[in-house]
Structure formats: C-alpha cells, structure tokens
Design a protein around this motif. Structure first.
Motif, PDB file in Angstrom:
ATOM      1  N   GLY A   1       1.162  -1.143  -0.039  1.00  0.00           N
ATOM      2  CA  GLY A   1      -0.055  -0.047   0.292  1.00  0.00           C
ATOM      3  C   GLY A   1       0.764   1.729  -0.232  1.00  0.00           C
ATOM      4  N   VAL A   2       0.291   2.333  -0.298  1.00  0.00           N
ATOM      5  CA  VAL A   2       1.578   3.697  -0.605  1.00  0.00           C
ATOM      6  C   VAL A   2       0.037   4.808  -0.239  1.00  0.00           C
ATOM      7  N   ALA A   3       1.600   5.747   0.446  1.00  0.00           N
ATOM      8  CA  ALA A   3       0.666   7.203   0.789  1.00  0.00           C
ATOM      9  C   ALA A   3       0.626   7.835  -0.246  1.00  0.00           C
ATOM     10  N   LEU A   4       0.072   8.804  -0.725  1.00  0.00           N
ATOM     11  CA  LEU A   4      -0.395  10.263  -1.661  1.00  0.00           C
ATOM     12  C   LEU A   4       0.259  11.064  -1.758  1.00  0.00           C
ATOM     13  N   MET A   5       1.686  11.322  -3.042  1.00  0.00           N
ATOM     14  CA  MET A   5       2.478  12.081  -1.933  1.00  0.00           C
ATOM     15  C   MET A   5       3.252  12.556  -1.396  1.00  0.00           C
ATOM     16  N   PRO A   6       3.974  11.604  -0.886  1.00  0.00           N
ATOM     17  CA  PRO A   6       4.758  11.500   0.677  1.00  0.00           C
ATOM     18  C   PRO A   6       5.375  12.292   0.327  1.00  0.00           C
ATOM     19  N   GLU A   7       6.135  13.314  -1.258  1.00  0.00           N
ATOM     20  CA  GLU A   7       7.287  13.760  -0.578  1.00  0.00           C
ATOM     21  C   GLU A   7       6.956  15.852  -0.544  1.00  0.00           C
ATOM     22  N   LEU A   8       5.495  16.053  -0.211  1.00  0.00           N
ATOM     23  CA  LEU A   8       5.173  17.308   0.484  1.00  0.00           C
ATOM     24  C   LEU A   8       5.179  17.107   1.871  1.00  0.00           C
ATOM     25  N   GLY A   9       5.724  15.831   3.106  1.00  0.00           N
ATOM     26  CA  GLY A   9       6.129  15.955   3.959  1.00  0.00           C
ATOM     27  C   GLY A   9       4.791  15.996   4.093  1.00  0.00           C
ATOM     28  N   TYR A  10       3.474  15.775   4.336  1.00  0.00           N
ATOM     29  CA  TYR A  10       2.238  15.207   5.233  1.00  0.00           C
ATOM     30  C   TYR A  10       2.253  14.062   5.749  1.00  0.00           C
ATOM     31  N   ASN A  11       2.641  13.072   5.432  1.00  0.00           N
ATOM     32  CA  ASN A  11       2.082  11.972   6.044  1.00  0.00           C
ATOM     33  C   ASN A  11       1.216  11.037   6.273  1.00  0.00           C
ATOM     34  N   PRO A  12       0.821  11.206   5.302  1.00  0.00           N
ATOM     35  CA  PRO A  12      -0.623  10.671   5.376  1.00  0.00           C
ATOM     36  C   PRO A  12      -0.572   9.204   5.465  1.00  0.00           C
ATOM     37  N   VAL A  13      -1.745   9.316   6.608  1.00  0.00           N
ATOM     38  CA  VAL A  13      -2.007   7.982   7.553  1.00  0.00           C
ATOM     39  C   VAL A  13      -2.704   6.528   5.853  1.00  0.00           C
ATOM     40  N   ASN A  14      -3.801   7.890   5.952  1.00  0.00           N
ATOM     41  CA  ASN A  14      -4.581   6.446   4.868  1.00  0.00           C
ATOM     42  C   ASN A  14      -3.214   5.981   3.875  1.00  0.00           C
ATOM     43  N   ARG A  15      -3.851   4.820   3.004  1.00  0.00           N
ATOM     44  CA  ARG A  15      -3.368   3.970   2.485  1.00  0.00           C
ATOM     45  C   ARG A  15      -4.080   3.701   1.221  1.00  0.00           C
ATOM     46  N   TYR A  16      -3.747   3.243   0.338  1.00  0.00           N
ATOM     47  CA  TYR A  16      -4.129   3.447  -1.006  1.00  0.00           C
ATOM     48  C   TYR A  16      -3.135   2.125  -2.251  1.00  0.00           C
ATOM     49  N   LEU A  17      -4.005   0.572  -1.711  1.00  0.00           N
ATOM     50  CA  LEU A  17      -3.005  -0.340  -2.555  1.00  0.00           C
ATOM     51  C   LEU A  17      -3.430   0.055  -4.237  1.00  0.00           C
ATOM     52  N   PRO A  18      -2.360  -0.363  -4.842  1.00  0.00           N
ATOM     53  CA  PRO A  18      -2.310  -0.041  -6.013  1.00  0.00           C
ATOM     54  C   PRO A  18      -3.117  -1.984  -6.947  1.00  0.00           C
ATOM     55  N   PRO A  19      -3.387  -1.632  -8.328  1.00  0.00           N
ATOM     56  CA  PRO A  19      -4.197  -2.437  -8.766  1.00  0.00           C
ATOM     57  C   PRO A  19      -3.471  -3.578  -8.484  1.00  0.00           C
ATOM     58  N   ARG A  20      -3.605  -4.969  -8.898  1.00  0.00           N
ATOM     59  CA  ARG A  20      -2.701  -5.998  -9.229  1.00  0.00           C
ATOM     60  C   ARG A  20      -2.498  -5.677 -10.330  1.00  0.00           C
ATOM     61  N   GLU A  21      -1.148  -6.912 -10.912  1.00  0.00           N
ATOM     62  CA  GLU A  21      -1.146  -6.837 -12.572  1.00  0.00           C
ATOM     63  C   GLU A  21      -1.852  -7.585 -12.725  1.00  0.00           C
ATOM     64  N   ARG A  22      -2.154  -7.796 -14.280  1.00  0.00           N
ATOM     65  CA  ARG A  22      -2.733  -7.867 -14.919  1.00  0.00           C
ATOM     66  C   ARG A  22      -3.099  -9.755 -14.595  1.00  0.00           C
ATOM     67  N   ARG A  23      -4.149 -11.131 -14.923  1.00  0.00           N
ATOM     68  CA  ARG A  23      -3.204 -12.434 -15.220  1.00  0.00           C
ATOM     69  C   ARG A  23      -2.945 -12.541 -16.320  1.00  0.00           C
ATOM     70  N   ASN A  24      -3.315 -11.823 -17.495  1.00  0.00           N
ATOM     71  CA  ASN A  24      -3.232 -11.993 -18.874  1.00  0.00           C
ATOM     72  C   ASN A  24      -2.923 -10.839 -19.817  1.00  0.00           C
ATOM     73  N   ALA A  25      -1.882 -10.743 -19.070  1.00  0.00           N
ATOM     74  CA  ALA A  25      -1.118  -8.909 -20.079  1.00  0.00           C
ATOM     75  C   ALA A  25      -1.393  -9.219 -20.826  1.00  0.00           C
ATOM     76  N   PRO A  26      -2.375  -8.014 -21.759  1.00  0.00           N
ATOM     77  CA  PRO A  26      -2.417  -7.941 -23.334  1.00  0.00           C
ATOM     78  C   PRO A  26      -1.140  -8.440 -23.667  1.00  0.00           C
ATOM     79  N   SER A  27       0.183  -7.779 -24.019  1.00  0.00           N
ATOM     80  CA  SER A  27       0.940  -8.134 -25.044  1.00  0.00           C
ATOM     81  C   SER A  27       1.599  -9.711 -24.934  1.00  0.00           C
TER      82      SER A  27
END
Lengths: 314, 249
Positions: free
Chosen positions: B192-218
């Motif tokens: 999970g990631v914090a949003l724009m950590p470089e701004l220094g606000y230290n968010p508590v909430n986290r976002y879970l990135p989308p999983r890799e696709r099972r059958n990548a189109p390429s």
C-alpha cells in the motif's frame, strides 16, 4: 487560485499603509518630516485608514466574520493568526507616534515610537507574506522570494504615497524622492525575478503521483466525481491562460514601476509647480499596478490539488 | 490549539483498494447521508435543482484512465481526508477550530469556532476540505467519529459509513499505528502507498495499487487476435472482427 477581491484589497491597501508608516518613521528619525501640519494629519490618517480598511476587507473573506476574534488565538502555529496579532499590536506604536507627530503629545519619545512603528509595520507585512509563502501546496508562493517582494512593494507603494501626499501640501525634499525611487526599482527587480523563477520552476508532480500510482504512466480523468464545479475547483482551480498573464505582467510593470519611476524623475527635474500633478499620477498608476500585480499573484498560482482535476503537472 | 500533539500510538485511518473499487459512488453517497446528520452536519447543497448544483461532500470518487494502448486501464479513485500525521491544514488554522486528536490521530474541525477563512483548504494538497457555503465553515471527513465509538450502534456498524457501504469490500478501516492490525497487514501484503509523500504531510490513509493483470495483453495477442481487417473489408467482416474481439476479452 481564485483571486478574492477582499484579499487583494486587504494585502495591497494594508501593504501601502504599512509602507507609508515606515517612511513616516524614517522621516522622523532623519529629521526630514515635512513641517506642514496638514501633511502629517493626512499622512497618519491615510496610513491608518488604509490599514484599517484592509483589515476590515479581509474579514469579508470569512464565512463567519462575527467570530473573527478567534483568529488571534493560534499565533504559536499559524501565520494568519500572527499577522492578526501583529496588525493589532502595531496600532499601539502608530497611535503614540501619530499623537507625537500630529498633536505634539509624548514628543520626547517620538523617535522611539518611530522606531517601533517601523519594526512592527515591517513585521506585519512579513507575516502577511508568510501566510502565502508557507503553503507548500502552491509552488508559485512557496518561494523564498515572496516575502522580499511583499516588503519591497509595500515600501514602494508607501513611498509613492509619501511623495505624492507631500507634493500636494508641502515642499518635497529630494531625499524622499530618491528613497521612493530606490524602493520602486527594488520592487521592480524582485518582481521580475519572481516571475522568472515562477516560469523556470520544474513541475515535478503528476496526476499519477497524486493518486499514488507513479508507475502507471500518464493518468488522465475520464469521469468527474461531480457534474458541476465544487468548492475545491471554484477556490483552487482558477488559472489564467499564459498569454493573458503575459499582458497583465506588462501592465503591472508599466503601472507599478515604470510610470511612478518616471514621475519621480520628473519631480527631481521639473519645477515644483508641476509636482502635485506628477505626485497624483504616480499614486493612481501605482494603485492600478499593485492591484493588477496582486490579482496575478493569485490567478497565476497553481494548487497541487488541480492534479486531481485534469492538470498534468504541478 | 492548532499546534500538533505528540504523535499518537493509535493512527486510525482508511485503506482503499484501487484494484477492487468499481467507482459506484456508494461510499460518497453514504458518507453524505450519514454526515449531513453527524458531527459536522448539515452538509449543505447550493442550487440543488438549478443549473449549477453543487454542495459539500467529504468524499469524492474520481475515475481516471492510466497507461497507453492495450495497457490502458481504468482506475477508480475515492478521495477524502487522509488524517495526515503532520497536517498543515491544522497548523495554519488561526482559530484553533482545526485540530488533530491526540488519542487516535483523527483530524477534525470544531464547527462552533471555525471562522471560514478557507486557509486550511489552501494548505491541503489532497482537496479534502470543503467549504460549506450555507454554514460559512469548513467541513471534512470525520472518519465517522460519531459511529466508530458509538455504543448504541451494533458492533459491525461501528466503522465509517463509507466502509460499511462499499459493495466490493474495497474500503478498510483500522489502526494503522499498530503493525499487527488487519489494515496494517493488508498494506504490507499489497504494498500500500501514501499519496504524494514528498510533500511531507505523512498521510495515515493508504491506497492499495491495482494488481498486475493475469493475462497481460502484450503476452497473448498472437493466439486470440482477430484477422486483420483491411480498409476494403465489408460490413460483415468488420462485424465478425468486432464480435471476435469483444468475445475474446
């Protein structure tokens, strides 16, 4: 950023008022205070009038102006609160200085009141600038050149008021004109430097960073969360086109710096009979110029939150 | 008091799964529904039936497109207060109306002392604070402080309205200060990631990135790709090519 007229008027009017108070203090300390009683009466009246009008105007920006007194409480952490406290505190030395200069009261300590007026007036303008400068969310303001610009413009507009007012009522000394000219040119250099830094800064954040997925490459909105602009877009989504901004920057330079500087040169070179005319032109031109400058200061500033609403970089 | 308290042990917040969020707006509407009668309610609307309807919402669900070509994907993105550990929205407040709770880290606005100067909204990079045009004060996510400790509610309802409403289970509530909590485990497992950590606000909430696709189109374009349709292909050819492509997905 949305340029709220109440805040534009507040920062420019109080800036000019504090600038005029600084010059009155310096004139007192250097023995250059014009001897005409009406000048002193009008100058202190105008300076405090501008400051009071500016502070009252700032309360029009509030949703709950009747609670404005609360804003004096958090000076430990908030630049806005510090600015409010200092603005009120400044009235004490200004009142004593004015009483000494205009009504001959407490004259023995006039120099002390003048020094305190200069210090408090400059500190208040500095606090005003720090309200904006301290916001890391607005790159255009989070630049250490912002406080010097605010102070220089306060001194330039205050100096122009000092000279203009003197020409109407008294003989204007060359020293005051040179002082105003130096302040105008300092403001000019700093403002041009501000714009070049603003244009030259690298925008490092993207929408992908804003949603925490920098690896996904270019991220663009396909559906808005709401059909009409919300508060965030109304308050912080305001941007003017670059071409528009360029023209307004030129007007700022001409109105705030070029015409007042030429007026100062004319005051130095031409017979005193013309002085009131050039004094008035300088005041009116600088007023229009500084209002444009402050409008642009808001309108050109981009807020990081615009990344969520279609801005590609911030 | 807008000076920040010492960092709390307990850091209540949300974990939002961008993989499973379908952008249905249920979290946003249930948030509005609960909070218009809650701690900082009512949440007013302006011109609701007119040409320019807008109002105060504490949660906004954006929809973005990311990537290029066949790798393009939709990302639904709910945006609300992140209850930062160093929230500038609190320190800039001149009145003390904004504060961060020492006991659990929730960032709140006291509706009785806010003067509506809007400076906190300028200080927030995440657009989490909205001005209530009718009340003249600032409103923000309360993390449903009036639900999570509310003993008159059933235990399963003692979580934020948005979490309770989410039909795909994309929203999680818990103590991110406790590394053994379910939400902390989830953040660790899914990076999970914090949003724009470089701004220094230290968010508590986290976002879970989308999983890799099972059958990548390429990877499998050769096996299932429809026959190339030339410019001279007839309507029927084009239809079958489209149907083949649509059914292959």
């Amino acid at each position: 950023m949305h340029p709220a007229y109440s805040v534009i008027f507040f920062t420019t009017a109080s800036g000019a008022g504090y600038g005029l108070l600084v010059w009155l203090g310096l004139a007192e300390l250097l023995g250059e205070m014009p001897s005409n009683w009406w000048f002193r009466f009008m100058a202190f009246g105008l300076a405090t009038g501008l400051v009071v009008a500016g502070l009252l105007s700032s309360t029009f920006h509030l949703g709950r102006p009747e609670r404005a007194l609360n804003a004096f409480s958090q000076w430990r952490s908030s630049w806005l609160s510090r600015e409010g406290v200092l603005a009120v505190a400044t009235f004490i030395p200004v009142a004593l200085f004015g009483l000494a200069s205009v009504f001959g009261l407490f004259v023995d300590a006039a120099d002390l009141w003048a020094v305190l007026t200069i210090i408090f007036a400059l500190l208040t303008v500095w606090c005003t600038s720090m309200i904006y400068n301290s916001l890391t969310t607005i790159r255009a303001w989070n630049d250490q050149i912002v406080p010097p610009v605010y102070i220089a413009l306060a001194l330039a507009t205050g100096g122009i008021l000092f000279c203009g007012l003197t020409t109407l009522m008294d003989n204007l000394g060359a020293g005051a004109i040179w002082a105003a000219l130096v302040a105008i040119i300092a403001g000019w250099i700093l403002k041009v430097l501000y714009w070049s830094r603003l244009d030259g800064r690298k925008l490092t954040l993207t929408t992908a960073d804003a949603i925490g997925l920098p690896k996904l490459g270019r991220v663009r909105p396909i559906e808005s969360p709401h059909s009409q602009a919300n508060f965030v877009m109304r308050e912080m989504g305001y941007t003017v086109g670059r071409r528009h901004a360029d023209r307004l920057r030129t007007y700022t330079v001409i109105g705030l710096f070029v015409i007042p500087a030429l007026c100062c040169l004319a005051l130095l070179a031409l017979p005193t009979g013309f002085a009131p005319l050039f004094g008035l032109i300088a005041i009116l031109s600088a007023a229009a110029g500084v209002l444009t400058e402050r409008w642009l200061f808001f309108a050109e500033a981009q807020h990081v939150v615009s990344l969520y609403y279609g801005a590609e970089a911030a | 008091m807008t000076s920040l308290p010492a960092p709390s042990q307990k850091k209540l917040g949300l974990v939002i799964d961008l993989d499973t969020c379908v952008g249905c707006q249920a979290c946003a509407t249930s948030c509005k529904e609960w909070n218009t009668g809650g701690f900082s309610g009512p949440l007013s609307d302006q011109d609701p039936y007119g040409a320019d309807p807008h109002g105060t919402w504490l949660n906004r669900v954006h929809m973005y497109e990311a990537g290029e070509g066949d790798d393009t994907r939709t990302v639904n993105f709910p945006r609300s207060c992140l209850h930062c550990e160093t929230p500038a929205c609190v320190t800039v407040c001149p009145t003390g109306a904004s504060y961060k709770r020492a006991e659990d880290g929730i960032v709140l606005v006291n509706p009785d002392t806010c003067i509506g100067c809007k400076l906190c909204s300028w200080a927030c990079p995440y657009g989490a604070r909205e001005y209530d045009y009718a009340d003249g004060t600032m409103k923000k996510c309360t993390l449903c402080v009036d639900r999570i400790y509310n003993e008159t509610l059933e235990p399963e309802d003692r979580q934020p309205a948005c979490v309770r409403a989410c039909p795909t289970g994309a929203r999680h509530f818990g103590d991110l200060g406790d590394p053994t909590s379910a939400v902390s485990q989830l953040v660790a497992d899914r990076e999970g990631v914090a949003l724009m950590p470089e701004l220094g606000y230290n968010p508590v909430n986290r976002y879970l990135p989308p999983r890799e696709r099972r059958n990548a189109p390429s990877a499998d374009t050769t096996t299932t790709a429809a026959p190339a349709v030339g410019t001279d292909a007839g309507v029927v050819d084009k239809f079958f090519a489209w149907a083949d492509k649509a059914l292959t997905r």
